[in-house]
Write an enzyme that holds these catalytic residues in place. Structure first.
Site, PDB file in Angstrom:
ATOM      1  N   TRP A   1      44.604  33.739  28.432  1.00  0.00           N
ATOM      2  CA  TRP A   1      44.772  33.300  29.804  1.00  0.00           C
ATOM      3  C   TRP A   1      45.046  31.960  29.884  1.00  0.00           C
ATOM      4  O   TRP A   1      45.766  31.467  30.587  1.00  0.00           O
ATOM      5  CB  TRP A   1      43.391  33.621  30.650  1.00  0.00           C
ATOM      6  CG  TRP A   1      43.403  35.076  30.725  1.00  0.00           C
ATOM      7  CD1 TRP A   1      42.107  35.785  30.388  1.00  0.00           C
ATOM      8  CD2 TRP A   1      44.031  36.201  31.259  1.00  0.00           C
ATOM      9  NE1 TRP A   1      42.291  37.174  30.736  1.00  0.00           N
ATOM     10  CE2 TRP A   1      43.460  37.285  31.155  1.00  0.00           C
ATOM     11  CE3 TRP A   1      45.495  35.982  31.948  1.00  0.00           C
ATOM     12  CZ2 TRP A   1      44.008  38.527  31.638  1.00  0.00           C
ATOM     13  CZ3 TRP A   1      46.133  37.338  32.351  1.00  0.00           C
ATOM     14  CH2 TRP A   1      45.274  38.517  32.267  1.00  0.00           C
TER      15      TRP A   1
ATOM     16  N   ASP B   1      40.357  28.235  36.396  1.00  0.00           N
ATOM     17  CA  ASP B   1      40.703  29.583  36.530  1.00  0.00           C
ATOM     18  C   ASP B   1      39.378  30.260  36.344  1.00  0.00           C
ATOM     19  O   ASP B   1      38.810  30.209  35.198  1.00  0.00           O
ATOM     20  CB  ASP B   1      41.834  30.062  35.576  1.00  0.00           C
ATOM     21  CG  ASP B   1      41.885  31.529  35.427  1.00  0.00           C
ATOM     22  OD1 ASP B   1      41.289  32.313  36.361  1.00  0.00           O
ATOM     23  OD2 ASP B   1      42.385  32.003  34.434  1.00  0.00           O
TER      24      ASP B   1
ATOM     25  N   LYS C   1      37.750  41.187  39.602  1.00  0.00           N
ATOM     26  CA  LYS C   1      36.796  41.210  38.772  1.00  0.00           C
ATOM     27  C   LYS C   1      35.392  40.930  39.599  1.00  0.00           C
ATOM     28  O   LYS C   1      34.665  41.769  39.436  1.00  0.00           O
ATOM     29  CB  LYS C   1      37.006  39.933  37.554  1.00  0.00           C
ATOM     30  CG  LYS C   1      37.951  40.535  36.803  1.00  0.00           C
ATOM     31  CD  LYS C   1      38.771  39.490  36.014  1.00  0.00           C
ATOM     32  CE  LYS C   1      39.894  40.263  35.530  1.00  0.00           C
ATOM     33  NZ  LYS C   1      41.011  39.396  35.020  1.00  0.00           N
TER      34      LYS C   1
END
Ligand SMILES: *Cc1c(COP(=O)(O)O)cnc(C)c1O
Length: 362
Positions: free
Chosen positions: A103, A173, A197
């Protein structure tokens, strides 16, 4: 009795049952409006109340000061990978990035399209099983900003402490551990998280941004990607993802019922401990991430030394037993159980029981 599986998916992932029940109850006629939230105007009074409630609850949960704006933006975290550098990259001031896997690489690629990037620490040599060592002197005080990923969904690592430089803005993030523990959110200038999530449903990101920081953005970037435009329009710059915002409001209400972040942190600690303790005592399974870097949200493990055929069998027998989402990400292989907020301790106990009975066969 409804037939629900144990859902250990990495995202989109399980939602708490009371949240789903409430959404079901409201579906055809929300609050006597005679329509669902999906059918409402985003500037209607009923929807304004939902938006305000979601923001108020989130501020309370995060203990957030008025120096920050809360935004519910269309698109997942990948949109934020592009939006953050568009707003905050300053020419000849390389973005500093802490590389902890997949990511952060995706974020890096978007930064490099606009300008310079400097990877100041990387876990690559350890195959991202371990977080890199980071000290404040590695951070350039002249950097456009510092980019972190707080929890690495795919590698199962998580930061417990964030090293910063007081002159360098910090962007994080938090897609896979947002609202899973109590932390001081004011140490960051921009926090973003894809909602599928730990917050609500896919198609939305939550962005929490320091107002002073947002002001310093170039006016000539695409309007819809400029944080300041969303702040000035109080979240209604364009039609926001209304149903996702409504679902977040329900999740935030549920979080408050769980004792807020303190309550969830305790619950998440017990869940992770139960699973890691069993993995550690077992000769059959072993954990992937180094113990000091382990994530409480995404637990990666393997069978023996990565016996793929046994892992394949494990996943399919688990599915037959109603336990889903245990296959690791395609980049790592192996097994992964995601223990987001909505997963109850009892579900983890059932997973451990299944793991024990599977191991006994060999
Ligand atoms: C899932 C995830 C993303 C990507 O989210 P999308 O909604 O698919 O864009 C980014 N960062 C982290 C840490 C994630 O877990």
């Amino acid at each position: 009795m409804i037939n629900r599986v144990l859902n250990f998916n990495a995202g989109p992932s399980a939602l708490a049952l009371p949240v789903l029940r409430r959404a079901q109850k409201d579906l055809l006629n929300f609050g006597n409006e005679g329509m669902s939230v999906m059918e409402m105007g985003h500037r209607s009074r009923a929807f304004s109340r939902i938006l305000e409630s979601a923001e108020t609850r989130l501020r309370r949960i995060m203990a957030l000061s008025d120096d920050y704006a809360v935004l519910f933006l269309s698109g997942g975290a990948s949109y934020q990978f592009a939006m953050a550098p568009l707003n905050f990259y300053r020419m000849h001031h390389p973005v500093n990035l802490v590389h902890t896997g997949y990511w952060t690489l995706k974020a890096a690629k978007e930064i490099e399209k606009l300008g310079e990037l400097k990877i100041i620490a990387s876990g690559e040599a350890d195959q991202f099983k371990k977080l890199p060592k980071l000290t404040p002197d590695l951070i350039d005080p002249e950097a456009s900003y510092l980019h972190y990923c707080s929890n690495n969904t795919i590698y199962g690592t998580q930061w417990n402490q964030f090293i910063r430089q007081k002159n360098t803005p910090t962007i994080v993030d938090m897609s896979s551990d947002f609202l899973s523990r109590k932390i001081d959110f004011h140490q960051f200038d921009l926090i973003y998280a894809g909602a599928q999530k730990n917050v609500a449903i896919a198609g939305m990101s939550v962005a929490v941004i320091r107002k002073d920081f947002a002001k310093n953005t170039p006016p000539n970037i695409p309007s819809v990607f400029r944080y300041q435009n969303h702040i000035e329009a109080q979240g209604l710059y364009n039609t926001p993802p209304t149903f996702a915002i409504y679902m977040s409001d329900l999740v935030f209400e549920w979080i408050e019922d769980q004792g807020g972040l303190e309550g969830l942190e305790k619950k998440n600690q017990s869940k992770a401990k139960l699973l890691y303790d069993y993995i550690d005592e077992s000769d059959f399974y072993h954990g992937v991430a180094e113990s000091s870097s382990r994530s409480k949200m995404n637990v990666l493990f393997r069978i023996r030394d990565g016996d793929e055929s046994l892992e394949h069998r494990f996943v399919s027998e688990a599915e037959s037993a109603g336990i889903l989402g245990l296959k690791g990400h395609r980049h790592t292989g192996g097994l992964r159980a995601s223990l987001y907020n909505a997963i109850e301790l009892q579900a983890v106990a059932q997973l451990v029981d299944f793991m024990k009975s599977f191991a006994k066969k060999f």
